[in-house]
Design an enzyme around this catalytic site. Sequence first.
Site, PDB file in Angstrom:
ATOM      1  N   ASP A 198       0.764  -1.327  -0.144  1.00  8.52           N
ATOM      2  CA  ASP A 198      -0.183  -0.002  -0.347  1.00  8.52           C
ATOM      3  C   ASP A 198       0.673   1.260   0.074  1.00  8.52           C
ATOM      4  O   ASP A 198       1.748   1.027   1.027  1.00  8.52           O
ATOM      5  CB  ASP A 198      -0.513  -0.126   1.473  1.00  8.52           C
ATOM      6  CG  ASP A 198      -2.277   0.953   0.930  1.00  8.52           C
ATOM      7  OD1 ASP A 198      -2.319   1.061  -0.205  1.00  8.52           O
ATOM      8  OD2 ASP A 198      -2.390   1.327   1.965  1.00  8.52           O
TER       9      ASP A 198
ATOM     10  N   HIS B  45      -3.721  13.947   0.352  1.00  7.26           N
ATOM     11  CA  HIS B  45      -3.954  13.195   1.798  1.00  7.26           C
ATOM     12  C   HIS B  45      -2.598  13.566   2.660  1.00  7.26           C
ATOM     13  O   HIS B  45      -3.263  13.043   4.075  1.00  7.26           O
ATOM     14  CB  HIS B  45      -3.804  12.182   1.161  1.00  7.26           C
ATOM     15  CG  HIS B  45      -4.197  10.400   2.548  1.00  7.26           C
ATOM     16  ND1 HIS B  45      -5.603  10.592   3.063  1.00  7.26           N
ATOM     17  CD2 HIS B  45      -3.412   9.530   2.338  1.00  7.26           C
ATOM     18  CE1 HIS B  45      -4.947   9.286   4.289  1.00  7.26           C
ATOM     19  NE2 HIS B  45      -3.978   8.986   3.739  1.00  7.26           N
TER      20      HIS B  45
ATOM     21  N   GLU C 187     -10.820   4.141   3.572  1.00 10.61           N
ATOM     22  CA  GLU C 187     -10.144   4.852   2.460  1.00 10.61           C
ATOM     23  C   GLU C 187     -10.306   4.954   0.916  1.00 10.61           C
ATOM     24  O   GLU C 187     -10.333   3.201   0.053  1.00 10.61           O
ATOM     25  CB  GLU C 187      -8.550   4.554   2.878  1.00 10.61           C
ATOM     26  CG  GLU C 187      -8.512   5.154   4.032  1.00 10.61           C
ATOM     27  CD  GLU C 187      -6.611   4.843   4.086  1.00 10.61           C
ATOM     28  OE1 GLU C 187      -6.427   5.385   4.748  1.00 10.61           O
ATOM     29  OE2 GLU C 187      -5.711   4.356   3.854  1.00 10.61           O
TER      30      GLU C 187
ATOM     31  N   GLU D  12      -9.053   4.204  -2.368  1.00  8.82           N
ATOM     32  CA  GLU D  12      -7.825   4.177  -3.325  1.00  8.82           C
ATOM     33  C   GLU D  12      -8.128   2.830  -4.615  1.00  8.82           C
ATOM     34  O   GLU D  12      -9.558   2.376  -4.687  1.00  8.82           O
ATOM     35  CB  GLU D  12      -7.417   3.073  -2.310  1.00  8.82           C
ATOM     36  CG  GLU D  12      -6.842   3.861  -0.648  1.00  8.82           C
ATOM     37  CD  GLU D  12      -5.836   2.537  -0.070  1.00  8.82           C
ATOM     38  OE1 GLU D  12      -4.284   1.995  -1.041  1.00  8.82           O
ATOM     39  OE2 GLU D  12      -5.594   2.587   0.785  1.00  8.82           O
TER      40      GLU D  12
ATOM     41  N   ASP E 210      -9.137   0.288   1.966  1.00  5.71           N
ATOM     42  CA  ASP E 210      -8.508   0.195   3.029  1.00  5.71           C
ATOM     43  C   ASP E 210      -9.283   0.465   4.271  1.00  5.71           C
ATOM     44  O   ASP E 210      -8.784   1.447   5.188  1.00  5.71           O
ATOM     45  CB  ASP E 210      -6.916   0.971   3.117  1.00  5.71           C
ATOM     46  CG  ASP E 210      -6.068   0.278   3.889  1.00  5.71           C
ATOM     47  OD1 ASP E 210      -6.481  -1.330   4.359  1.00  5.71           O
ATOM     48  OD2 ASP E 210      -4.929   0.656   3.846  1.00  5.71           O
TER      49      ASP E 210
ATOM     50  N   ARG F 273      -9.400   3.658  13.103  1.00  3.57           N
ATOM     51  CA  ARG F 273      -8.486   5.474  13.042  1.00  3.57           C
ATOM     52  C   ARG F 273      -7.449   5.630  14.939  1.00  3.57           C
ATOM     53  O   ARG F 273      -7.009   6.009  15.300  1.00  3.57           O
ATOM     54  CB  ARG F 273      -9.501   6.413  12.824  1.00  3.57           C
ATOM     55  CG  ARG F 273      -9.139   6.252  11.881  1.00  3.57           C
ATOM     56  CD  ARG F 273      -7.961   6.422  10.689  1.00  3.57           C
ATOM     57  NE  ARG F 273      -8.251   6.708   9.428  1.00  3.57           N
ATOM     58  CZ  ARG F 273      -7.583   6.800   8.617  1.00  3.57           C
ATOM     59  NH1 ARG F 273      -6.592   6.209   8.847  1.00  3.57           N
ATOM     60  NH2 ARG F 273      -7.838   6.685   6.916  1.00  3.57           N
TER      61      ARG F 273
ATOM     62  N   GLN G 129      -4.918   2.993  14.726  1.00  2.00           N
ATOM     63  CA  GLN G 129      -4.133   3.831  14.349  1.00  2.00           C
ATOM     64  C   GLN G 129      -3.294   4.679  15.345  1.00  2.00           C
ATOM     65  O   GLN G 129      -2.079   4.960  15.127  1.00  2.00           O
ATOM     66  CB  GLN G 129      -4.672   3.992  13.358  1.00  2.00           C
ATOM     67  CG  GLN G 129      -3.430   4.241  11.941  1.00  2.00           C
ATOM     68  CD  GLN G 129      -3.846   4.788  10.826  1.00  2.00           C
ATOM     69  OE1 GLN G 129      -5.517   5.071  10.067  1.00  2.00           O
ATOM     70  NE2 GLN G 129      -3.085   5.496  10.154  1.00  2.00           N
TER      71      GLN G 129
ATOM     72  N   LYS H 136      -5.435  -2.004  10.157  1.00  2.00           N
ATOM     73  CA  LYS H 136      -5.555  -1.833   9.487  1.00  2.00           C
ATOM     74  C   LYS H 136      -5.140  -3.356   8.367  1.00  2.00           C
ATOM     75  O   LYS H 136      -5.994  -3.796   7.341  1.00  2.00           O
ATOM     76  CB  LYS H 136      -3.824  -1.505   7.912  1.00  2.00           C
ATOM     77  CG  LYS H 136      -3.412   0.308   8.270  1.00  2.00           C
ATOM     78  CD  LYS H 136      -5.118   1.235   7.611  1.00  2.00           C
ATOM     79  CE  LYS H 136      -4.221   2.095   6.938  1.00  2.00           C
ATOM     80  NZ  LYS H 136      -5.175   3.072   5.993  1.00  2.00           N
TER      81      LYS H 136
ATOM     82  N   THR I 156      -9.199  -5.271   3.815  1.00  2.00           N
ATOM     83  CA  THR I 156      -9.338  -5.028   2.354  1.00  2.00           C
ATOM     84  C   THR I 156      -9.919  -5.467   1.388  1.00  2.00           C
ATOM     85  O   THR I 156      -9.350  -6.247   1.156  1.00  2.00           O
ATOM     86  CB  THR I 156      -7.070  -4.466   2.622  1.00  2.00           C
ATOM     87  OG1 THR I 156      -6.498  -3.589   3.558  1.00  2.00           O
ATOM     88  CG2 THR I 156      -7.149  -3.463   0.900  1.00  2.00           C
TER      89      THR I 156
ATOM     90  N   GLU J 125     -10.047  12.611   7.338  1.00  2.00           N
ATOM     91  CA  GLU J 125      -9.371  14.397   6.151  1.00  2.00           C
ATOM     92  C   GLU J 125     -10.028  14.821   6.923  1.00  2.00           C
ATOM     93  O   GLU J 125     -10.440  16.258   7.085  1.00  2.00           O
ATOM     94  CB  GLU J 125      -8.846  13.401   5.226  1.00  2.00           C
ATOM     95  CG  GLU J 125      -7.892  13.191   5.235  1.00  2.00           C
ATOM     96  CD  GLU J 125      -7.175  13.198   3.239  1.00  2.00           C
ATOM     97  OE1 GLU J 125      -7.214  14.213   2.987  1.00  2.00           O
ATOM     98  OE2 GLU J 125      -7.787  12.291   3.298  1.00  2.00           O
TER      99      GLU J 125
END
Length: 437
Positions: A133, A140, A205, A207, A239, A243, A246, A259, A263, A383
């Site tokens: 990844d 970002h 996320e 992606e 993904d 949080r 994390q 994570k 996925t 974000e």
Amino acid sequence: MGPKYPLEVPADSPFPIGNIPFGIFSTPEGDGLGRAGVAVGSYVLELDKLAKHGVFDSIGLESQLGDMFLAPVLNKFAALSTKDRSLVRTTIIKNLSDGGSPLYENQELNNEAFIPLNKVQMHMPVSVTDYTDFFSSYVHADNVSGMRSFNSPIPTAFWEYPMGYNGRISSITVSGTDVVRPRGIFKPGGSDKTGYNTCEKLDFEVEMASIIATPIEAPNSVSAKEAPDHIFGYVLLNDWSARDIQSHEMYPFGPFHSKSFLTSISPWVVTLDALRGSPTAAIPTVESKVSPILDLDEKDQGVFDVDLRARVSRKGGEEVELVRTKMADAYWSPYQHVAYQSSSGCGLHAGDILGTGTFSSPDTRPPQGPDEKSYTTFGCLAEVHIVGHKLPDVSGEKFDWLKDGDRLTIEGWFKTPDGSKAGFGGVTGVVLPAKSS
């Protein structure tokens, strides 16, 4: 009975004749055995049926294809040369566009090859050996540098090469797989005590990912200009991210359990040939000052004008769009991902997945008013919270993080070389409660 010529494609279908993405599907009649197909309109076109009826005989690939399309993954097909894969795709398009094609004239083939999309189960398109990844979006990177788990400016290396980390492959699954809320060791909100807790800040996320085609044998490497010959196509990638876990585990090694729990990827592999109708130039980078292996071909940079959206529904209610962003705003191209990944001499296998990292786009709007409906250009909820955007209500409730029962869908839309609107078909997951300890 299959469709008649001309093939009718619904206006809102992501699969016009100019797209032709590849995937693995099964049907109850086939005892659940996966085999290869392409999506077109409201149908899956079963590729082994085409091969057995001689549709590909004119391109001289009978010996190479054999029973390849009966395999439960597309790895062997992906490993064919770019020319051969393109020949298969263009032959399919030619036959779908010709009223005299055996797809329409041969009733046995017509009945067998066309299967309604709503009658199939989709599976992982490839067997994945390795997963990386990357961290490719400047917007970002700039936004998340303010997260407590980062708490540092964008690293200098971001401007020199596409940063990334090796991921876990056992928890990469196809769209439609439920997302069990993870548990982990962190300090829950309002507490200064670390414990083994249920994630409260579940995020997604937005992606994409490139799937490796022709392998790169170790210790060889390729340049960004050579990379297209080693990319089968792109899929959407979500993904899923915890949080709060994390934030507690991130420094100094990066994400781990936050994570690794899941996925998700979309089931249909959209080829570079299909995406070439939406070319765009990559944002100028400084790679040539470091190494020419990262230099891009001006005529083929691997970044496309793909419109990406994430929507959520809660309690079975109406879907609400949370974010919208673009691949075109990426700082690093997937071609550069392949080049940098291979530069160590590690080798890449057919079916390997290289995620782009979260795509976020610049927000050019004026400041939001208190009653303004949300529209954010960032690719994840973290974000949005960092920058302070207002998220829309979902099913009459204030929305901040994903709740149990939420259904999250990411879509990607682009134009094919013939100008048709096309898409990836989406990647979806429903959040389930955490398992009890």
